[in-house]
Design a protein around this motif. Structure first.
Motif, PDB file in Angstrom:
ATOM      1  N   LEU A   1      62.959  26.902  47.892  1.00 57.82           N
ATOM      2  CA  LEU A   1      64.221  27.166  47.194  1.00 57.82           C
ATOM      3  C   LEU A   1      64.224  26.579  45.791  1.00 57.82           C
ATOM      4  N   THR A   2      63.733  25.365  45.646  1.00 54.49           N
ATOM      5  CA  THR A   2      63.803  24.683  44.353  1.00 54.49           C
ATOM      6  C   THR A   2      62.582  24.928  43.477  1.00 54.49           C
ATOM      7  N   GLY A   3      61.404  25.074  44.085  1.00 56.70           N
ATOM      8  CA  GLY A   3      60.183  25.207  43.305  1.00 56.70           C
ATOM      9  C   GLY A   3      59.700  26.623  43.122  1.00 56.70           C
ATOM     10  N   GLY A   4      60.244  27.539  43.883  1.00 59.33           N
ATOM     11  CA  GLY A   4      59.847  28.932  43.761  1.00 59.33           C
ATOM     12  C   GLY A   4      58.909  29.369  44.868  1.00 59.33           C
TER      13      GLY A   4
ATOM     14  N   PRO B   1      70.951   9.754  32.386  1.00 57.05           N
ATOM     15  CA  PRO B   1      69.804   9.363  33.190  1.00 57.05           C
ATOM     16  C   PRO B   1      68.585  10.218  32.864  1.00 57.05           C
ATOM     17  N   VAL B   2      67.443   9.653  33.054  1.00 57.29           N
ATOM     18  CA  VAL B   2      66.197  10.376  32.846  1.00 57.29           C
ATOM     19  C   VAL B   2      66.022  11.347  34.001  1.00 57.29           C
ATOM     20  N   ASP B   3      65.676  12.586  33.694  1.00 62.00           N
ATOM     21  CA  ASP B   3      65.510  13.609  34.721  1.00 62.00           C
ATOM     22  C   ASP B   3      64.211  13.348  35.478  1.00 62.00           C
ATOM     23  N   THR B   4      64.338  13.098  36.747  1.00 66.67           N
ATOM     24  CA  THR B   4      63.162  12.848  37.583  1.00 66.67           C
ATOM     25  C   THR B   4      62.903  14.001  38.537  1.00 66.67           C
ATOM     26  N   GLY B   5      63.500  15.155  38.235  1.00 60.94           N
ATOM     27  CA  GLY B   5      63.314  16.307  39.104  1.00 60.94           C
ATOM     28  C   GLY B   5      64.409  16.380  40.144  1.00 60.94           C
ATOM     29  N   PRO B   6      64.317  17.355  41.033  1.00 62.30           N
ATOM     30  CA  PRO B   6      65.362  17.487  42.046  1.00 62.30           C
ATOM     31  C   PRO B   6      65.342  16.317  43.022  1.00 62.30           C
TER      32      PRO B   6
ATOM     33  N   ILE C   1      58.348  17.791  62.955  1.00 55.93           N
ATOM     34  CA  ILE C   1      57.979  19.158  62.576  1.00 55.93           C
ATOM     35  C   ILE C   1      59.194  19.918  62.055  1.00 55.93           C
ATOM     36  N   ALA C   2      60.332  19.741  62.689  1.00 53.33           N
ATOM     37  CA  ALA C   2      61.553  20.391  62.212  1.00 53.33           C
ATOM     38  C   ALA C   2      61.908  19.886  60.814  1.00 53.33           C
ATOM     39  N   ALA C   3      61.784  18.573  60.596  1.00 58.42           N
ATOM     40  CA  ALA C   3      62.069  18.012  59.271  1.00 58.42           C
ATOM     41  C   ALA C   3      61.076  18.543  58.239  1.00 58.42           C
ATOM     42  N   LEU C   4      59.799  18.669  58.618  1.00 61.47           N
ATOM     43  CA  LEU C   4      58.789  19.217  57.705  1.00 61.47           C
ATOM     44  C   LEU C   4      59.123  20.658  57.328  1.00 61.47           C
ATOM     45  N   LEU C   5      59.499  21.478  58.290  1.00 63.13           N
ATOM     46  CA  LEU C   5      59.842  22.872  58.012  1.00 63.13           C
ATOM     47  C   LEU C   5      61.095  22.968  57.130  1.00 63.13           C
ATOM     48  N   GLN C   6      62.030  22.079  57.348  1.00 59.60           N
ATOM     49  CA  GLN C   6      63.223  22.056  56.505  1.00 59.60           C
ATOM     50  C   GLN C   6      62.866  21.650  55.074  1.00 59.60           C
ATOM     51  N   ARG C   7      61.985  20.668  54.889  1.00 57.03           N
ATOM     52  CA  ARG C   7      61.553  20.271  53.543  1.00 57.03           C
ATOM     53  C   ARG C   7      60.784  21.401  52.863  1.00 57.03           C
ATOM     54  N   ALA C   8      59.956  22.131  53.630  1.00 59.26           N
ATOM     55  CA  ALA C   8      59.208  23.265  53.064  1.00 59.26           C
ATOM     56  C   ALA C   8      60.175  24.354  52.609  1.00 59.26           C
ATOM     57  N   HIS C   9      61.199  24.597  53.392  1.00 56.97           N
ATOM     58  CA  HIS C   9      62.240  25.565  53.015  1.00 56.97           C
ATOM     59  C   HIS C   9      62.890  25.138  51.698  1.00 56.97           C
ATOM     60  N   HIS C  10      63.251  23.878  51.605  1.00 55.28           N
ATOM     61  CA  HIS C  10      63.870  23.357  50.383  1.00 55.28           C
ATOM     62  C   HIS C  10      62.904  23.444  49.201  1.00 55.28           C
ATOM     63  N   ARG C  11      61.641  23.190  49.442  1.00 53.14           N
ATOM     64  CA  ARG C  11      60.616  23.266  48.390  1.00 53.14           C
ATOM     65  C   ARG C  11      60.549  24.682  47.816  1.00 53.14           C
TER      66      ARG C  11
ATOM     67  N   GLU D   1      50.322  29.755  39.149  1.00 49.25           N
ATOM     68  CA  GLU D   1      50.193  29.003  37.901  1.00 49.25           C
ATOM     69  C   GLU D   1      51.502  28.356  37.462  1.00 49.25           C
ATOM     70  N   ASP D   2      52.635  28.826  37.957  1.00 55.55           N
ATOM     71  CA  ASP D   2      53.928  28.239  37.621  1.00 55.55           C
ATOM     72  C   ASP D   2      54.350  27.135  38.592  1.00 55.55           C
ATOM     73  N   GLY D   3      53.554  26.900  39.625  1.00 55.76           N
ATOM     74  CA  GLY D   3      53.886  25.873  40.608  1.00 55.76           C
ATOM     75  C   GLY D   3      54.636  26.380  41.813  1.00 55.76           C
ATOM     76  N   ALA D   4      54.927  27.671  41.861  1.00 53.00           N
ATOM     77  CA  ALA D   4      55.590  28.243  43.036  1.00 53.00           C
ATOM     78  C   ALA D   4      54.595  28.267  44.190  1.00 53.00           C
ATOM     79  N   ARG D   5      55.093  28.188  45.402  1.00 49.81           N
ATOM     80  CA  ARG D   5      54.228  28.096  46.577  1.00 49.81           C
ATOM     81  C   ARG D   5      54.557  29.178  47.592  1.00 49.81           C
ATOM     82  N   CYS D   6      53.559  29.489  48.409  1.00 51.30           N
ATOM     83  CA  CYS D   6      53.794  30.371  49.547  1.00 51.30           C
ATOM     84  C   CYS D   6      54.306  29.510  50.704  1.00 51.30           C
ATOM     85  N   MET D   7      54.586  30.116  51.832  1.00 51.72           N
ATOM     86  CA  MET D   7      55.110  29.369  52.982  1.00 51.72           C
ATOM     87  C   MET D   7      54.139  28.272  53.420  1.00 51.72           C
ATOM     88  N   LEU D   8      52.875  28.627  53.560  1.00 52.64           N
ATOM     89  CA  LEU D   8      51.877  27.649  54.005  1.00 52.64           C
ATOM     90  C   LEU D   8      51.643  26.586  52.940  1.00 52.64           C
TER      91      LEU D   8
END
Length: 181
Positions: free
Chosen positions: A97-100, A69-74, A85-95, A109-116
């Motif tokens: 974990l996976t994106g840095g 399969p073609v890699d489409t990311g995580p 809001i709980a779902a948003l915070l959970q997605r941000a946590h996952h982001r 510059e590498d695409g990693a994000r802070c909490m906000l």
């Protein structure tokens, strides 16, 4: 006169005990082992040739063989919390974990994000949802670290690794869910 039998009257020769074999010298033992190993290697060579005689040795074009399969990311994480809001915070946590994770900027510059930065990208432009998530996150941080924390970015930037920010996003998601947010 009694008859005598020639086989009976003869005395049997005494047998001498066999002489024990003489011990081989080191060179003789090595020569013997070398000969035995050569025989075994010759047998293995013949067995290999017999077992591989039917194998086609033409090169294989891997572009015809390897497909996937073609890699489409995580894969997106399903929301564990039913509240927005709980779902948003959970997605941000996952982001994070996976994106840095990063500090001092929303996105490095590498695409990693802070909490906000993770909250903002996961809110998908809904500023009300983003503000609500940031408020719950700040409340969770202050419960754990005291009222001295000024803001979510200042808490994020005060850490040298992602462990505390990730832990607080996870706890904030549980807090938002408990509040029904």
């Amino acid at each position: 006169m009694p008859q005598t039998h020639p086989a009976i009257d003869q005395t049997t020769p005494t047998t001498t005990a066999p002489t024990p074999p003489t011990e081989l010298s080191l060179e003789e033992r090595l020569a013997f082992i070398n000969t035995a190993m050569t025989v075994k290697l010759d047998e293995a060579k013949v067995a290999y040739e017999v077992n591989t005689a039917h194998i086609d040795t033409e090169p294989v074009d891997l572009s015809d063989v390897v497909t996937g399969p073609v890699d489409t990311g995580p894969a997106p994480l399903p929301d564990l919390y039913p509240t927005p809001i709980a779902a948003l915070l959970q997605r941000a946590h996952h982001r994070l974990l996976t994106g840095g994770w990063c500090k001092d900027v929303l996105v490095d510059e590498d695409g990693a994000r802070c909490m906000l930065g993770a909250i903002r990208i996961e809110a998908r432009g809904d500023s009300g949802l983003e503000a609500g998530a940031a408020a719950v996150l700040l409340d969770a941080i202050r419960r754990k670290f005291g009222d001295d924390v000024d803001s979510v970015p200042s808490f994020n930037d005060a850490h040298g690794s992602a462990s505390a920010p990730l832990r607080m996003l996870d706890q904030a998601a549980g807090l938002a869910d408990a509040r029904g947010l």
